[in-house]
Scaffold this motif. Structure first.
Motif, PDB file in Angstrom:
ATOM      1  N   LYS A 160      15.596 -46.889 -57.335  1.00 40.49           N
ATOM      2  CA  LYS A 160      15.263 -46.122 -56.158  1.00 40.49           C
ATOM      3  C   LYS A 160      15.958 -45.962 -54.933  1.00 40.49           C
ATOM      4  O   LYS A 160      15.789 -45.314 -54.187  1.00 40.49           O
ATOM      5  CB  LYS A 160      13.634 -46.633 -55.592  1.00 40.49           C
ATOM      6  N   GLU A 163      17.533 -42.620 -54.428  1.00 41.46           N
ATOM      7  CA  GLU A 163      16.739 -41.462 -53.778  1.00 41.46           C
ATOM      8  C   GLU A 163      16.371 -41.887 -52.393  1.00 41.46           C
ATOM      9  O   GLU A 163      16.241 -40.877 -51.416  1.00 41.46           O
ATOM     10  CB  GLU A 163      15.326 -41.800 -54.621  1.00 41.46           C
ATOM     11  N   ASP A 164      16.228 -43.207 -51.898  1.00 41.86           N
ATOM     12  CA  ASP A 164      16.012 -43.523 -50.628  1.00 41.86           C
ATOM     13  C   ASP A 164      16.967 -42.899 -49.601  1.00 41.86           C
ATOM     14  O   ASP A 164      17.109 -42.731 -48.468  1.00 41.86           O
ATOM     15  CB  ASP A 164      15.546 -45.033 -50.502  1.00 41.86           C
ATOM     16  N   VAL A 167      16.956 -39.110 -49.610  1.00 42.51           N
ATOM     17  CA  VAL A 167      15.882 -38.734 -48.597  1.00 42.51           C
ATOM     18  C   VAL A 167      16.192 -38.778 -47.139  1.00 42.51           C
ATOM     19  O   VAL A 167      15.980 -37.861 -46.302  1.00 42.51           O
ATOM     20  CB  VAL A 167      14.663 -39.348 -49.128  1.00 42.51           C
ATOM     21  N   VAL A 326      16.708 -34.318 -53.688  1.00 40.58           N
ATOM     22  CA  VAL A 326      17.772 -35.442 -53.738  1.00 40.58           C
ATOM     23  C   VAL A 326      18.426 -35.448 -55.127  1.00 40.58           C
ATOM     24  O   VAL A 326      18.865 -36.290 -55.421  1.00 40.58           O
ATOM     25  CB  VAL A 326      17.009 -36.770 -53.686  1.00 40.58           C
ATOM     26  N   ILE A 330      16.344 -38.469 -58.485  1.00 37.23           N
ATOM     27  CA  ILE A 330      14.743 -38.516 -58.429  1.00 37.23           C
ATOM     28  C   ILE A 330      14.203 -38.811 -59.829  1.00 37.23           C
ATOM     29  O   ILE A 330      13.514 -39.441 -59.937  1.00 37.23           O
ATOM     30  CB  ILE A 330      14.228 -37.226 -58.062  1.00 37.23           C
TER      31      ILE A 330
END
Length: 374
Positions: A160, A163-164, A167, A326, A330
């Motif tokens: 993740k 993605e973070d 974002v 993203v 994702i």
């Protein structure tokens, strides 16, 4: 999304689903942002589970994506926090869609947490467990006195991390785009980032790279030391950070600003969040003090005698105004959600918090690289 891109994405999820397919498919309920690429993920969920209903998050529903999901024969039900706050209502809903079945709950933001004990105790079937995607939801389940079933969280997975970071980029992009629509700019501004987790730290670094003077506030003293070590000013208390900020970005996934905090904002400050207003902002009492006026696309001015500030996108996640994209990263997280659902379907986990194992994560990353490292 072009036809070739869609075909590649469908093939990717098909390969993931075939790897993690459980011996018996459980029924499933899927809470998700219904963005343009999401129908492929929904199809992947439907290969691993018997998908009984999709519950799109209400402020991130793409019309065409909704049409495609419904056109595939999947029920799409309206979602609200209240739906699962009342245990009786929650049990009735799950019973209506999956009576007597083994069920996996796929969550984004801890929606099922308030009624999870009642669902496990009173549902005519069996709740195998929950898969949670977000840090906010991870904390909601972790805060329960005793988990009545397994919760597999992907919120803190290394898959993740991309993605973070992205974002965070999309939040800064959308915030600046709205400010520029009023003739303002990020450059040279002072900003307060509330929350220094993965998203908040990403936002702080990106703002700094754009010439913004960034102050950080987090309730966790460990994160405050981390922010200091990275060169950021750290507010000793939230009011200290608010008073000088021309931009406030809330990235906690929990309540960041209470009603009385808004009065501390400097005149003309902008407020934006990375999640829904119901989670981050206490807006209910502001109508008694401030007059609201439209001040540009997706910008609301709050005005009272001698004081005013601007709220972006009604206090909801600002990046969803521009697609919240993203890129293909994702799909790493979505594949881990499928793997987590299969782990719950196969049983054997005790009640409590769990994660997908490193072997499965490595397999997901390898598959993803085969399809998207081009």
């Amino acid at each position: 999304m072009e036809a070739t891109e869609r075909a590649r994405l469908d093939a990717y999820f098909g390969r993931i689903a075939s790897r993690f397919a459980p011996a018996e498919r459980p029924a499933a309920f899927l809470i998700t942002h219904l963005l343009p690429e999401r129908p492929s993920f929904v199809r992947g969920v439907a290969e691993v589970t018997d998908l009984r209903a999709v519950l799109p998050k209400p402020k991130s529903v793409h019309t065409e994506a909704l049409r495609k999901v419904e056109g595939s024969g999947h029920a799409c039900d309206e979602l609200s926090r209240e739906m699962f706050v009342d245990p009786d209502r929650a049990v009735r809903y799950i019973e209506a869609r999956a009576a007597g079945r083994a069920v996996v709950l796929l969550d984004v933001g801890g929606y099922f947490a308030p009624s999870l004990e009642a669902l496990c105790d009173r549902f005519s079937g069996r709740i195998l467990g929950v898969v949670e995607d977000t840090e906010n939801g991870h904390r909601r389940y972790g805060a329960l006195d005793k988990l009545p079933c397994p919760v597999v969280s992907v919120a803190r997975s290394p898959l993740k991390d991309p993605e973070d970071y992205l974002v965070g980029q999309s939040v800064v992009f959308s915030t600046e785009a709205l400010m520029r629509s009023r003739g303002d700019s990020l450059h040279g501004r002072t900003a307060l980032v509330v929350g220094f987790g993965k998203l908040g730290s990403s936002i702080a670094r990106l703002l700094h790279a754009k010439g913004v003077r960034v102050t950080v506030y987090d309730i966790d003293p460990v994160r405050r030391t981390q922010a200091l070590s990275q060169g950021f000013t750290v507010a000793r208390a939230l009011p200290n950070g608010l008073e000088g900020a021309g931009l406030v970005l809330c990235a906690t996934g929990a309540l960041s600003l209470r009603g009385e905090d808004f009065g501390l904002l400097r005149n003309g400050a902008y407020v934006a969040t990375v999640t829904s207003s119901e989670d981050e902002l206490e807006l209910s009492g502001l109508a008694d003090v401030y007059e609201r006026a439209h001040s540009g696309p997706h910008i609301t001015r709050y005005l009272t005698t001698g004081h005013y500030f601007y709220l972006l996108n009604g206090g909801n996640a600002v990046n969803f105004l521009h697609g919240a994209s993203v890129g293909p990263f994702i799909f790493l997280v979505q594949a881990e959600i499928l793997a987590a659902a299969a782990v719950l379907a196969d049983g054997g986990l005790e009640p409590g918090m769990h994660e997908v194992g490193p072997t499965d994560r490595a397999a997901i990353a390898t598959t993803w690289l085969d399809y998207f490292n081009r």
